[in-house]
Each structure stands twice: as C-alpha cells, then as structure tokens.
Design a protein around this motif. Structure first.
Motif, PDB file in Angstrom:
ATOM      1  N   GLN A   1     -20.489  -9.438  22.617  1.00 22.61           N
ATOM      2  CA  GLN A   1     -21.136  -9.057  23.878  1.00 22.61           C
ATOM      3  C   GLN A   1     -20.442  -7.858  24.509  1.00 22.61           C
ATOM      4  OE1 GLN A   1     -22.658 -12.136  26.617  1.00 22.61           O
ATOM      5  NE2 GLN A   1     -21.679 -13.635  25.288  1.00 22.61           N
ATOM      6  N   ARG A   2     -19.135  -7.822  24.414  1.00 25.35           N
ATOM      7  CA  ARG A   2     -18.389  -6.718  25.018  1.00 25.35           C
ATOM      8  C   ARG A   2     -18.586  -5.418  24.257  1.00 25.35           C
ATOM      9  NH1 ARG A   2     -12.724 -10.085  26.021  1.00 25.35           N
ATOM     10  NH2 ARG A   2     -13.442 -11.245  27.865  1.00 25.35           N
TER      11      ARG A   2
ATOM     12  N   LEU B   1     -21.311  -4.519  22.204  1.00 27.66           N
ATOM     13  CA  LEU B   1     -22.685  -4.029  22.085  1.00 27.66           C
ATOM     14  C   LEU B   1     -23.253  -3.639  23.438  1.00 27.66           C
ATOM     15  CD1 LEU B   1     -23.935  -6.716  19.538  1.00 27.66           C
ATOM     16  CD2 LEU B   1     -23.275  -4.347  19.038  1.00 27.66           C
ATOM     17  N   LYS B   2     -23.691  -2.420  23.543  1.00 27.63           N
ATOM     18  CA  LYS B   2     -24.261  -1.919  24.800  1.00 27.63           C
ATOM     19  C   LYS B   2     -25.788  -1.966  24.786  1.00 27.63           C
ATOM     20  CE  LYS B   2     -20.099  -1.106  26.088  1.00 27.63           C
ATOM     21  NZ  LYS B   2     -19.441  -2.067  26.995  1.00 27.63           N
ATOM     22  N   LYS B   3     -26.391  -1.753  23.608  1.00 30.97           N
ATOM     23  CA  LYS B   3     -27.853  -1.789  23.481  1.00 30.97           C
ATOM     24  C   LYS B   3     -28.254  -3.001  22.648  1.00 30.97           C
ATOM     25  CE  LYS B   3     -28.560   2.192  21.600  1.00 30.97           C
ATOM     26  NZ  LYS B   3     -29.316   3.359  21.077  1.00 30.97           N
TER      27      LYS B   3
ATOM     28  N   LYS C   1     -29.713 -11.221  25.114  1.00 29.09           N
ATOM     29  CA  LYS C   1     -29.627  -9.761  25.092  1.00 29.09           C
ATOM     30  C   LYS C   1     -29.834  -9.167  23.701  1.00 29.09           C
ATOM     31  CE  LYS C   1     -26.356  -9.664  28.971  1.00 29.09           C
ATOM     32  NZ  LYS C   1     -25.005  -9.233  29.411  1.00 29.09           N
ATOM     33  N   HIS C   2     -29.650  -9.986  22.676  1.00 30.21           N
ATOM     34  CA  HIS C   2     -29.706  -9.469  21.310  1.00 30.21           C
ATOM     35  C   HIS C   2     -30.474 -10.430  20.412  1.00 30.21           C
ATOM     36  CE1 HIS C   2     -26.626  -6.532  22.483  1.00 30.21           C
ATOM     37  NE2 HIS C   2     -25.986  -7.541  23.052  1.00 30.21           N
TER      38      HIS C   2
ATOM     39  N   SER D   1     -29.212  -5.301  19.866  1.00 25.49           N
ATOM     40  CA  SER D   1     -28.801  -5.171  18.474  1.00 25.49           C
ATOM     41  C   SER D   1     -29.124  -6.440  17.698  1.00 25.49           C
ATOM     42  CB  SER D   1     -27.291  -4.886  18.393  1.00 25.49           C
ATOM     43  OG  SER D   1     -26.938  -3.752  19.161  1.00 25.49           O
TER      44      SER D   1
END
Length: 303
Positions: A178-179, A181-183, A208-209, A185
């Motif tokens: 989590q830390r 990956l910004k986009k 988020k992913h 994925s």
C-alpha cells in the motif's frame, strides 16, 4: 529440486508465458483500467450529449465556442508480486519428488514476470517472511526480471528454521504494498498463508488495487502409511504420527479441507481473487485457466 534444474526450468518459461500474457490482457489487466489511468489527449468541439463535466472552459473562453476534453486510457500497468520466503514454504516430505511450495511459487512468479515483459508492463517484487526482507521496485525489462529471480533462487538455498518464528507476516507485506503503490495496480500475493491477522490489510488493499491471492499448498496426501515424524519447518518442533490409521487419515483430510474453505471465505470477504495451487500442479496450465476464467467472468459482468 536441484538449483540448476530449477534455473533451467525458469529459463524456458518466457516462451510459455506468451499465452498467459494474452489471457491476462483479455480481462485481468484491462479491467483494472476501467475509469483509471486517464490521460488528456485533445480537445474538440462540444456536441449535444457530451458530458458537461468534460468541457474545457479555458479553450471555450479563448475561442468563443464550447470545447470538451478528450481522454485516452493509460495502458501502462504496475504489477507487484509478494513472495513468501518463510521456512514453511520450503517444507515437504523427503519422499516426495518434484517442487516444494517455494519452488512452485517461484515458477508462478516467473510466469507472471515474463508475461508482464511480453505486454511491456512494469513489475516489482517483495520477498517477505516476518518482515519484508528485500524489495525490487517496479521496472521493465528482462535484466530487472532476472535480477529478482536470481535473488529468489538464493532464498531457495538459504533457509534456516528459527525457534522464535510463528509463520510469515502477510499483513506486513500488504502494508508495504500500500505504501509503495500510488496508482491502481495488480498485486499478486504468493504464499502458503500460514499466517494470521492479514484480512484487514488485504481488504484495504483490495479497495484500491486488483488483488490476487495465490496459495501454494503441499501435498494433501498422507506422506507414508506408517509411523511418521512430522516437523514444523518454522519452529523445528517434531511429533510422531500414526499415518497408517484411518482416524489419522480422516483428520488429516478434514484439516486440509477446513483450512482451504476458511481461506477461500476470507479472500471473498476481502474482495480478492484467489487460486489454490498444489506444489505438484502444472502452474502454466493452472494460471492460464485462472486468468481465462477471470476474463470470462468480467465479460459476463459487463453484459
């Protein structure tokens, strides 16, 4: 499996991964981009029916006529593979030939990595045990892939049971993902899932992913029909077991079935796709079937 035999097997995987890459693209990868990764392409005249939220107010004011922004999807995807290197991944009966769970995990990671290369995607890798042991940030290219695969082979040869070990810490690896990956994925967790209290972090990551839980399990067959010694690879603790008794066989099968059912239930609750893969299984065929079914499911869902 001998290290040289494993390396030779990995070297042959790029050819096999071509078909897998096509299956991943057909549904698993492209589904991630729906509503994500949009980049500005050009502006054009407004037409009736266009979404007013796409109006380019600066261009409209400049030319005295309404313009709307056109976007294109950004097709570059980041793939992050989390590989469990804990001692339990290296366990298995000495009577059994072939791959142990860690070696099967390495085969799967290699297939995913070469598939990413075939589709020009970035791939990164975490190796984790109680903590994240080594990180290969996402990059493209064969040189990058071979670097982390050679590091993975080293973990195959250097496994030391620890008396203070209580299994891998999957939650720590998920937090690290989590830390990093910004986009949005694709995250693939490869482990035997001999771990506890990872569900909350998995659920958070799935929001988020796109997450895939790949559980590598040892043989579910009783290893030998007689008095056997079972050893916990994490702690080194040994027990004697009467493997020839029907009651032992029933308990052995029940434990495996209940553990599999519980793991699948937790993955569903978290929103992760999942695949339970035996160390003896044909990994390329299993992954092809898995990603093909994901593609078909997503296609039916759209209809």
């Amino acid at each position: 499996m001998e290290t040289n035999d494993l390396i030779r097997r990995i070297i042959n995987l790029p050819v096999i991964s071509t078909g897998l890459a096509e299956e991943m693209l057909s549904g698993g990868f492209r589904s991630i981009f729906k509503g994500q990764g949009m980049e500005f392409d050009e502006a054009r005249h407004y037409e009736p029916g266009d979404d007013i939220r796409t109006i380019d107010w600066n261009a409209s004011a400049r030319f005295g006529y309404p313009f709307v922004k056109m976007y294109r999807e950004e097709r570059e995807l980041t793939i992050l593979v989390l590989i469990d290197i804990s001692p339990s991944m290296h366990g298995g009966s000495i009577l059994r030939q072939g791959l142990n769970p860690y070696e099967q995990a390495l085969i799967c990671a290699s297939l995913i990595a070469f598939s990413a290369e075939n589709t020009d995607q970035r791939i990164g890798v975490f190796f984790f045990d109680r903590e994240i042991e080594k990180v290969f940030p996402p990059h493209k290219g064969r040189k990058h892939i071979m670097s982390f695969l050679m590091a993975a082979v080293q973990y195959q040869k250097n496994v030391i049971p620890r008396s203070d070990s209580r299994g891998s810490n999957i939650a720590s690896a998920l937090i690290g993902a989590q830390r990093l990956l910004k986009k949005r994925s694709l995250v693939v967790i490869i482990s035997d899932f001999f771990s506890i209290n990872w569900e909350q972090e998995m659920g958070s990551l799935c929001r988020k992913h796109d997450c895939i839980a790949l559980r590598i399990s040892g043989s579910k067959e009783v290893p030998y029909p007689g008095l056997i010694t079972l050893e916990d690879p994490e702690t080194g603790v040994r027990i004697e077991a009467p493997a020839g008794l029907d009651s032992f066989k029933e308990s052995w099968a029940l434990w495996h079935n209940e553990r599999s059912a519980h793991w699948e239930s937790q993955c569903r609750k978290c929103g992760a796709s999942f695949l339970d893969l035996s160390a003896d299984a044909d990994a390329p065929a299993a992954l092809m079937k898995f990603f093909s079914s994901r593609s078909q499911y997503r296609h039916r869902k759209k209809i």
